[in-house]
Design a protein around this motif. Sequence first.
Motif, PDB file in Angstrom:
ATOM      1  N   UNK A 220       0.804  -1.236   0.000  1.00 11.51           N
ATOM      2  CA  UNK A 220       0.000   0.000   0.000  1.00 11.51           C
ATOM      3  C   UNK A 220       0.835   1.283   0.000  1.00 11.51           C
ATOM      4  N   UNK A 221       1.591   1.526  -1.062  1.00 14.68           N
ATOM      5  CA  UNK A 221       2.356   2.774  -1.169  1.00 14.68           C
ATOM      6  C   UNK A 221       1.395   3.891  -1.565  1.00 14.68           C
ATOM      7  N   UNK A 222       1.396   4.960  -0.773  1.00  8.20           N
ATOM      8  CA  UNK A 222       0.495   6.081  -1.031  1.00  8.20           C
ATOM      9  C   UNK A 222       1.311   7.348  -1.275  1.00  8.20           C
ATOM     10  N   UNK A 223       0.830   8.238  -2.139  1.00  6.80           N
ATOM     11  CA  UNK A 223       1.566   9.487  -2.379  1.00  6.80           C
ATOM     12  C   UNK A 223       1.332  10.516  -1.281  1.00  6.80           C
ATOM     13  N   UNK A 224       2.379  11.125  -0.798  1.00  7.48           N
ATOM     14  CA  UNK A 224       2.281  12.212   0.184  1.00  7.48           C
ATOM     15  C   UNK A 224       2.941  13.431  -0.444  1.00  7.48           C
ATOM     16  N   UNK A 225       2.107  14.383  -0.826  1.00  5.37           N
ATOM     17  CA  UNK A 225       2.588  15.490  -1.666  1.00  5.37           C
ATOM     18  C   UNK A 225       3.423  16.495  -0.890  1.00  5.37           C
ATOM     19  N   UNK A 226       4.435  17.025  -1.550  1.00  3.13           N
ATOM     20  CA  UNK A 226       5.234  18.084  -0.959  1.00  3.13           C
ATOM     21  C   UNK A 226       5.650  19.100  -2.013  1.00  3.13           C
ATOM     22  N   UNK A 227       5.682  20.362  -1.597  1.00  4.66           N
ATOM     23  CA  UNK A 227       6.155  21.444  -2.476  1.00  4.66           C
ATOM     24  C   UNK A 227       7.518  21.933  -2.011  1.00  4.66           C
ATOM     25  N   UNK A 228       8.307  22.397  -2.967  1.00  3.83           N
ATOM     26  CA  UNK A 228       9.553  23.087  -2.650  1.00  3.83           C
ATOM     27  C   UNK A 228       9.509  24.436  -3.350  1.00  3.83           C
ATOM     28  N   UNK A 229       9.841  25.470  -2.612  1.00  2.00           N
ATOM     29  CA  UNK A 229       9.881  26.826  -3.146  1.00  2.00           C
ATOM     30  C   UNK A 229      11.351  27.174  -3.380  1.00  2.00           C
ATOM     31  N   UNK A 230      11.654  27.772  -4.541  1.00  2.00           N
ATOM     32  CA  UNK A 230      13.039  27.994  -4.952  1.00  2.00           C
ATOM     33  C   UNK A 230      13.294  29.487  -5.091  1.00  2.00           C
ATOM     34  N   UNK A 231      14.330  29.995  -4.440  1.00  2.00           N
ATOM     35  CA  UNK A 231      14.635  31.422  -4.576  1.00  2.00           C
ATOM     36  C   UNK A 231      15.529  31.664  -5.788  1.00  2.00           C
ATOM     37  N   UNK A 232      15.696  32.926  -6.100  1.00  2.00           N
ATOM     38  CA  UNK A 232      16.698  33.320  -7.091  1.00  2.00           C
ATOM     39  C   UNK A 232      18.088  32.894  -6.582  1.00  2.00           C
ATOM     40  N   UNK A 233      19.076  32.780  -7.476  1.00  2.00           N
ATOM     41  CA  UNK A 233      20.421  32.393  -7.022  1.00  2.00           C
ATOM     42  C   UNK A 233      20.989  33.427  -6.055  1.00  2.00           C
ATOM     43  N   UNK A 234      21.592  32.922  -4.981  1.00  2.00           N
ATOM     44  CA  UNK A 234      22.143  33.793  -3.948  1.00  2.00           C
ATOM     45  C   UNK A 234      23.538  33.305  -3.595  1.00  2.00           C
ATOM     46  N   UNK A 235      24.338  34.156  -2.981  1.00  2.00           N
ATOM     47  CA  UNK A 235      25.580  33.640  -2.397  1.00  2.00           C
ATOM     48  C   UNK A 235      25.194  32.761  -1.217  1.00  2.00           C
ATOM     49  N   UNK A 236      26.157  32.211  -0.531  1.00  2.00           N
ATOM     50  CA  UNK A 236      25.835  31.364   0.618  1.00  2.00           C
ATOM     51  C   UNK A 236      25.212  32.239   1.700  1.00  2.00           C
ATOM     52  N   UNK A 237      23.881  32.134   1.886  1.00  2.00           N
ATOM     53  CA  UNK A 237      23.222  32.839   2.983  1.00  2.00           C
ATOM     54  C   UNK A 237      22.764  31.859   4.064  1.00  2.00           C
ATOM     55  N   UNK A 238      22.673  30.584   3.696  1.00  2.00           N
ATOM     56  CA  UNK A 238      22.293  29.536   4.643  1.00  2.00           C
ATOM     57  C   UNK A 238      23.358  28.457   4.546  1.00  2.00           C
TER      58      UNK A 238
END
Lengths: 391, 104
Positions: A220-238
Motif C-alpha cells: 500500500x504505497x500512497x503518495x504524500x505530496x510536498x512542495x519546494x519553493x526555490x529562490x533566485x540564485x544567492x551567495x551562501x546565505x544559509x
Amino acid sequence: MPTRNAPDVIVVGAGVVGAACAHYAARAGLSVTVVDRGPVAGGTTGAGEGNLLVSDKEPGPELELALISAGLWRELAELLPPQVEYEAKGGLVVASDEPGMRALRAFAARQEKAGVTGREVPGDRLHDLEPHLAPTLAGGFHYPQDAQVMPAHAAARLLRTGGGRIRPRLGEEVTGLLTGPAGEIRGVRTTAGEIHAPYVVNAAGTWGGALARLAGVHLPVLPRRGFVLVTEPLPRVVRHKVYAADYVADVASGSAALQTSAVVEGTPAGPVLIGASRERVGFDRTLSTEVLRRLAAGATALFPVLGGVRAIRTYLGFRPYLPDHLPAIGPDPRVPGLLHACGHEGAGIGLAPVTGRIVAACLTGDEPPLDIHPFRPERFADTEPPAPPAP
Amino acid sequence: MARTPADLVGAQPDPPFEITFDGRRVTALPGQTLAAALWGAGILAWRTTRDGGRPRGAFCGIGQCYDCLATVNGEPNRRACLVPARPGDAITTQEGHGHDRLAV
C-alpha cells in the motif's frame, strides 16, 4: 527461453533508489537492466531537496538504515564526480521557545544512544553557525552527520557506474511481469517488448504499489505530496540544512491533512530551497498557493533576509508513503524472484545506498548490513482490500 | 543617414530624459525599456556571469531568457528588456547574482 544478453536482474525505476540498487548489484558482479517509463530521476527523486538526514529520525530501524547510508554516501561522494554536489554541511534544528528546546534535548538524548551526534547550541550562539537566523530563537541542535546531495545528478551518475554492467532502458513502461509455472519471476513485459531475468527489483517509488499489483501482491504505497519553493540564485546565505523543531513531528505523523514546517537550505548552484509540506491528496499536481504562502512565511520567520529576495519557481513531488513510515526492502516471499526497494517516503535519497546494498546482498546471497525484518514487504498483507467481485 | 524605428512609425514621443549607467549619463525616450535606452547609447553589456565573470546584456529582448538582468536603483535581477525607463533611473552593472552583500 533465455534471451541473448539477458541481464541477471531487472530494476524497475530509474530514481535514486533504483540507481543505487543497480550500482551495488553491478559492484557485486551482476548485470542490471534498469527500466523506467520516464527519464532518470523523473519521479520523486527529481522533486526533492537531496537531504541525507539522521537528525530527523527517532531511534529505530529507519535511523539504523540512515546511519549506515550516511557512511555509504561519504564513500560514494569519493567515487562520483563533483556534479553530484555532495556536501557534508550538517543540520541545524532550531526551537523558538524553551519548551521546544526541552523537546529537542530529550530527542537528541535518545538519538545519541543510537549513534547520532547532536550538539546543543544556545540561542546566543546560533549566529556563529547561521548569521542570518532570526534573533529571537531559543536555541537549537547541530547535527554534523547530516549532508546534502543533488539528487537527480546523483541518480544519473550512479547509473553510469558499474563498468558497463548497468543498462538503462528509459521511456519504456513495464506493463506486466513474466512468470514461470511456479509463479516465479522470469522477467518483465514492457511497451517495447520483453526483458528476461530471474530477478525483478521494484524500485518504482511512489508507483511501487502499482508495480506490486502487476505482480499480484498488495503493497500500500500512497503518495504524500510536498512542495519546494526555490529562490533566485544567492551567495551562501544559509550554511546548514536548517529546520524548525516541529518538522520532526510532521515527518512522523500519518495525518492526511496539510502540514507545513520550515526547512531551509542553500545549494551550490545558488538558489535556496524552502520546504516542507506534507499532505495526502492523491496524485493531484494542482499548484497550491496556500502551501506556498505557508512555506514562504515559515522560511522568512527563520531567515528574515529571505523576505528581501525573490522566489522564482516551485516544484512538487509525491513521497512514497507506507502506513508505518518504513520502506519495503527485500525479497517478496509471495513471488519468488521479486524484490522490493520502495516506500522510503521523504528519505529516499538518504536511504538509497543502504537500500542498494541490501538488495545486492539479497541477490547474491550475502548477509545484509542489518536486520531487514522490519522492512519485509509482505507485512501489509493483512490490510489487503477485498478483491473486487467478479464481473 | 539611417532611419530610426521612431522615424519609420512616425512616432512623436514626449521629450527625452536622462538615466545613468554606472554613473554615465544616457538619454532615454518615454516608453523605451532600459535595454533599448542602453542599446541606443551603444551599451551592450550590463551584467557579468556568476561563473567566470563573462559579460551579458539583452539576448531575447522579450523577457524570456533572463540574460539581461541588471541592478536598477539598487535592486538586482531586474529584466532590463521589460522595465520601462523612468527619469533618473540608475542602472549599475550587476556582478553575478547581485546579492554579494548577503554572503556569510
